[in-house]
Design an enzyme around this catalytic site. Sequence first.
Site, PDB file in Angstrom:
ATOM      1  N   ARG A  98      -9.856   5.660  10.869  1.00  0.00           N
ATOM      2  CA  ARG A  98      -8.406   5.534  10.945  1.00  0.00           C
ATOM      3  C   ARG A  98      -7.778   6.536  11.921  1.00  0.00           C
ATOM      4  O   ARG A  98      -7.046   6.147  12.820  1.00  0.00           O
ATOM      5  CB  ARG A  98      -7.787   5.727   9.556  1.00  0.00           C
ATOM      6  N   ARG A 149       0.588  -1.631   7.620  1.00  0.00           N
ATOM      7  CA  ARG A 149       1.133  -0.429   6.993  1.00  0.00           C
ATOM      8  C   ARG A 149       2.074   0.346   7.913  1.00  0.00           C
ATOM      9  O   ARG A 149       2.589   1.404   7.512  1.00  0.00           O
ATOM     10  CB  ARG A 149      -0.010   0.490   6.509  1.00  0.00           C
ATOM     11  N   ASP A 176       0.809  -1.220   0.000  1.00  0.00           N
ATOM     12  CA  ASP A 176       0.000   0.000   0.000  1.00  0.00           C
ATOM     13  C   ASP A 176       0.841   1.268   0.000  1.00  0.00           C
ATOM     14  O   ASP A 176       0.297   2.375   0.093  1.00  0.00           O
ATOM     15  CB  ASP A 176      -0.939   0.021   1.223  1.00  0.00           C
ATOM     16  N   HIS A 227     -11.412   7.061   4.714  1.00  0.00           N
ATOM     17  CA  HIS A 227     -10.508   8.211   4.831  1.00  0.00           C
ATOM     18  C   HIS A 227     -11.280   9.448   4.356  1.00  0.00           C
ATOM     19  O   HIS A 227     -12.074   9.351   3.407  1.00  0.00           O
ATOM     20  CB  HIS A 227      -9.291   8.075   3.902  1.00  0.00           C
ATOM     21  N   CYS A 267      -5.214   9.432  -3.340  1.00  0.00           N
ATOM     22  CA  CYS A 267      -4.478   8.507  -2.462  1.00  0.00           C
ATOM     23  C   CYS A 267      -3.025   8.344  -2.918  1.00  0.00           C
ATOM     24  O   CYS A 267      -2.148   8.122  -2.088  1.00  0.00           O
ATOM     25  CB  CYS A 267      -5.125   7.127  -2.457  1.00  0.00           C
TER      26      CYS A 267
HETATM   27  N1  ARG Z   1      -5.446  -0.049   0.981  1.00  0.00           N
HETATM   28  C1  ARG Z   1      -5.178   1.234   1.539  1.00  0.00           C
HETATM   29  C2  ARG Z   1      -5.710   1.308   2.953  1.00  0.00           C
HETATM   30  O1  ARG Z   1      -6.778   0.798   3.203  1.00  0.00           O
HETATM   31  C3  ARG Z   1      -5.747   2.303   0.678  1.00  0.00           C
HETATM   32  C4  ARG Z   1      -5.395   3.692   1.139  1.00  0.00           C
HETATM   33  C5  ARG Z   1      -5.984   4.740   0.271  1.00  0.00           C
HETATM   34  N2  ARG Z   1      -5.472   6.027   0.587  1.00  0.00           N
HETATM   35  C6  ARG Z   1      -6.207   7.116   0.789  1.00  0.00           C
HETATM   36  N3  ARG Z   1      -5.593   8.246   0.944  1.00  0.00           N
HETATM   37  N4  ARG Z   1      -7.511   7.057   0.883  1.00  0.00           N
HETATM   38  O2  ARG Z   1      -5.082   1.855   3.835  1.00  0.00           O
END
Ligand code: ARG
Length: 278
Positions: free
Chosen positions: A149, A104, A79, A178, A272
């Site tokens: 998040r 991550r 990612d 997000h 993203c």
């Molecule tokens: N697979 C990543 C996650 O879930 C995607 C992140 C996408 N980034 C964003 N800025 N929305 O963390």
Amino acid sequence: MTLLPSPETATSGHPSTARHYLMCRPEFFAVSYSINPWMDPARGADAATAVRQWEALRQAYESLGHTVSLIDPIEGLPDMVFAANGALVVEGRVYGARFAHRERAAEGPAYLRWFADRGYETLEASFTNEGEGDYLTLDDMILAGTGFRTDVAAHMEAQEFLGRPVVTLRLVDPRFYHLDTALFPLDGRNVAYYPEAFSAGSRRVLERLFPDAVLASAADAEVLGLNAVSDGRNVVVNVEATGLSLELKRRGYEVVPVDLSELRKSGGGPKCCTLEIR
Ligand code: ARG
């Protein structure tokens, strides 16, 4: 039937400004775990296709006159292509990311090191936050998402470090985990967003702050149309977001469509993949 105002009058009101973006080529891209509803490891994703689509995005930025810097991808961090999550940069100060999921976690220090090595003033975050994924910077404030998040305590930490008022917005739909999947700045003062992604109170905040906002439909949100990047005039947006694109054109913006369907398998779009260095 009444005619719409002529596009020329609208266009002249949208000057673009040159931007500096940080991006990460998706050489090690994969969908090998699932941390949002878009990700299906059984279906997976193809890194070569992702690289091809990502290269077109990078070219789109360069042909608009923007500068693109690159951070080296790291094997085992599929990612890392989503550079927006790597940090929040405002007036040369870099607030580091601290990821919600262990998959991550190593990305935060990697991005922070990139900036430290280049002489930026950096702050390692004490609270969970996913960089520009959940912080969107306007001239007089930073809009900050929470709910999936980023911890609200990190909103306060960012405000204290960056000296710009932070406005907390609560996200309520797990598909729009997000802030940058549900809202994007059109310029330093106005935004486009998908109202249903926000709590009732946050919707009222958005209505009060942005009475002229572009409101997107469910169909536009579901193709990650709100994960767009505007330089004030040109809006780089997923090609599938047709309703949103029409409305942007009607308001005098230039629409730059991109196909990032492979990256969407991980829940990501143009924004993203893009960390703004301001
Ligand atoms: N697979 C990543 C996650 O879930 C995607 C992140 C996408 N980034 C964003 N800025 N929305 O963390």
